[in-house]
Design an enzyme around this catalytic site. Sequence first.
Site, mmCIF file in Angstrom:
data_model
loop_
_atom_site.group_PDB
_atom_site.id
_atom_site.type_symbol
_atom_site.label_atom_id
_atom_site.label_comp_id
_atom_site.label_asym_id
_atom_site.label_seq_id
_atom_site.Cartn_x
_atom_site.Cartn_y
_atom_site.Cartn_z
ATOM 1 N N TRP A 31 0.836 -1.199 0.000
ATOM 2 C CA TRP A 31 0.000 0.000 0.000
ATOM 3 C C TRP A 31 0.875 1.255 0.000
ATOM 4 C CZ3 TRP A 31 -0.140 4.123 3.334
ATOM 5 C CH2 TRP A 31 -1.212 4.999 3.201
ATOM 6 N N HIS A 32 2.044 1.154 0.685
ATOM 7 C CA HIS A 32 2.918 2.323 0.802
ATOM 8 C C HIS A 32 3.529 2.745 -0.522
ATOM 9 C CE1 HIS A 32 2.691 1.356 5.093
ATOM 10 N NE2 HIS A 32 2.914 2.629 5.247
ATOM 11 N N GLY A 33 3.722 1.809 -1.420
ATOM 12 C CA GLY A 33 4.313 2.203 -2.687
ATOM 13 C C GLY A 33 4.674 1.022 -3.543
#
Lengths: 467, 343
Positions: free
Chosen positions: A322-324
Site C-alpha cells: 500500500w505504501h508504494g
Amino acid sequence: MLFNSFQFAVFFVIVFTLYLLFNHKWQNRMLFVASCLFYGTWDWRFLFLMFTSISVDYFCAIRIGQSDDEKVRKRFLVLSIVVNLSILGFFKYFNFFTDSLQTFIHYLRFPFHVRFLNIILPLGISFYTFEAMSYVIDVYKRKVEPTKHYLDYALFVTYFPHLIAGPIMRAKDLLPQIAFPRTLSLTKFYEGCYLIFWGLFQKIFVADNLAKVVDPVFTSGESYHGAKIVLALYAFAFQIYCDFDGYSNIARGLGKCMGFDIMVNFNLPYLSTNPREFWQRWHISLSSWLRDYLYIPLGGNQRSGLITFRNIIITFLLGGLWHGANWTFVLFGAYHGLLLILYQSLLPLLKKLSVPRAIKIIFFFHFICFGWLIFRAQSASQLLELLKALILNFQFVADAGLKQMASKIIFFTWVVVLVNLLQFKRNDLITVFRLNWATKVIFYLTCFYLILIFGVSGAKEFIYFRF
Amino acid sequence: MVQKNLFILDFKKFPGAFLITVLLVLLFEGFSFLISENCYIGQTEQMIEQRENLITRIKNEISQVKENNFGVIAFGDSYGNCGIICKAVKKETSLDCFNFSTNGRNSVFNSFSMMRNYLKATSQKPKFMVISFNLYTYLLGKPKLEYSYEFLPGNFDIFVRELGFDHTVKCLIPTLRAQEFFLQIVQDPFLLFQIKNDKRKRYEVLKSKLTADLGFISDLNEIPYSESEDQIERARDYQFSIDPFAYHYLDAMLELAHRNEIKVLYVMPTRPKHIDQLFEESEEAQRYRDFVDSLRKRYSDLIILDFQKLLEEKQLYQDPLHLNKKGSDLLSTLVSQKINELQ
C-alpha cells in the site's frame, strides 16, 4: 498546496472566514468547492479521476442499500471494489508489475519486451480509495446507511484536511459530521490552533531538518559507513514520525477549528514495547482499516495458528505494498508481519520475563529502526549494500562528522522526545495544552523561535504524499 | 449566518498563554526591528557595508528614481566599485554617469536587479553600460542570495522566483535580520559596550556621499598597496568556474542591454604584474579567456576591453584585486576614451 506553505495559510483564512459566515448547507458547499480547489492546484485533471471513483461508489452504495437481494448487493459491492482497485492498480502499480514481469522474462531469457507507460501517481489516491472502499463495504455490511446526498458523500471523500494523506476516516465517523450542523466552540478552536502549531513544529523544525541529516547517507554514491547508517536510522525514525504525525495533527487541528473531529492517527508509537502495540499506535487509521477489511475477513485469529500467521503475513504484505510500488515496501511489510508472528509465538515466554518498560521500549525501538532501513532504502540492491555495511563491515570511528550528526539529531529531536514522554506519563495527547500558562508560554516561545530560526523554509512535501 | 457560539467569550477558557506568547513575540520582533534598523557594533564598523549591504541598498534605491537620466551606467562588483569614477567619465565624455557597482556578494544578481529597476523606472535609456566583475564573483551561486536580503525593495518578484515566497518573506522577519547582531553579542557579551545606534544616520551620510560622488566612494580606495599570502595563494591556485546562477543573470543583463540598444563595454578585471604572471601560469587564465570568447560569440555587439598591459603597475592598486585612486582614474579615462570613440 501544502499545509506548511503561506499559500495554504491564506487559503485557510479565506475558507475559515467564509465558513463562519455561512449556514450549514452553504458551509458544506463551500468546503466541497474549497477541497476541489485545494486538490486542483496540484493537478486539476485528476479531479475527474477522483469523481469517477466517488460517483461509482455513491451509486453502488445506494443500490446496495436499496436492495434486499443478496446477489444484487454483492454485484454492486464487487463492481465498486473492482473499479476502485483497478484505478489504484493502474495508477500506482502498473509500472511496478510490468517492471517485475520484465525482470522475470529477462531472467527466463525470453526475447520479449514489456511496454511501460508514463503514469503520474495521483496525489492521495491510496488514501481516498481506501476510504471510499470502506464506505461501500460498511454499507454492504449494513453498518452504515448509504447517504442520499451526493455532495455529502463527495465532501466525505474530498474534505481537504484529510484528502491527501489521511487519516483514512470511516463513513460512520465523518458522514454524520457532514450531514448534521457542527458545533463550533472556543475550546475546540484553541485545541485546533494548538494542534496546527504543534504539527507545523514537527514538520518544519524536526522532520525537514532531519531529512538533511538522513538524505546524504542514503543518496551518496560513496561506500556506506555502518555507524552513520545507525545514526541515519535514528534520525529517519523521527523524521518519518514527525512528518506524518505533523501532517495528521495539522489535519486534526484544521478539522477542529471547523468543528470536525478527525481521528487520532498516531499515539506515541515509539513508546511501544512490542509489534502488536506498535501497530495499534502507528498510522492507526491504516492499521485498523487493514484489520477490519482484510485481516478479519480472512479469518483473523479465529482459526489455527498457521492460518492466523498466514493472515498476518497477507495483511502485512498488502499493507507494505500500500505504501508504494517497490519491493522494499513489500519487504517492509513482510518484516513487520514476521516480527508480529515471532512475538505472538514467543508471547508465553516473554510474559514470564520481568523487564522494565523503559528497557523494552529501547529494545523494541531498534526493531522498528531496522524496519525503517528496509522502508528507506531506494532499492533492494541498496538495501543489501546497507545491510553489508551494517552487519559485516561495521566500523565505529567517533570522528567529527559522526559527532556532528549525533548532535544534530539530539538538537532536532529533544523537544519531541520530551513532549512524547510527558504525553505518555499523563496519558493525554494534548497534555501541553493543559499545562499552566507560564510553562505554556515558554513552550510556545521555544517552539516558535526554533521554527523561525532553524526551520527549513520553502514548503517541503510530506513523505506520505508519495503513497 | 454567524455561528454565534464561537464568539461567546468564556474567560475561563481564555487562551491567556497564546495571547501572552503573541504579545511577547510582537515585543521581541519590535525590539529586533529597532536593533536591525538602528544599531551596529562599533568594532565591526568596517563590515557594515558588507554585511548589511548598505551600499547595495542605497544604490538599489537610486536605481528606482524616475528622474534618472544617465548616459552611462556602470555595474560590477568591488572591482567596478573601486574602479569606475563616474565624475571622471562625465568630464571626459560629457555624458552623465552613475556607478551602480556593489560589493562581491551576489553582485551579478544585484546588478541585473538594479539594471531592470532602472529601465523600468525611467523612459530615458542610457547609451552605454560598463560591466566589470572580478573572476571570483562568477563563483557565487544561489545559496548566497539570502545575504542580499536588504536588497528587497523593488525586487520582491525575482527574490520569490529564486528563493520561493516562504523564504523571501522569512528574509523580512526582524529577528532574522538582527540575527548576526544577536549572535555576536552572545559570543562576546563585552561587545554590548560597543553598540552604536546611528545606523540610520550612517545610511543617510553614505547616501549623500554616494549621490555626490555618482556611486563612487572616493575614500574607499586611497589606501597604499598591501598583499597577503592568502591573496597570492588564491591568485595561484584559484580554479575559475562559473556558477549557473551567476551566468544566468549575466546573460540576462546582456540580453536586456541588447533589447534596449545599450552598448555594453565589458571590462576584463586587471591585476598587478606579479599577480598577473601567477594568473597566466595557471589554467584559470585559459578558462577565463574561453569564457570571454564564448560571450563574444554570443553577443557580437559586446565590446570587450582588456587593459591589463596598461594597468599592471603595482602603484595603481590597493591590493591584488582592487585599483586605488590613481588606478581608477586611469581606468576611468581609458573607458571614457573608448566611449568617445563609439559616440
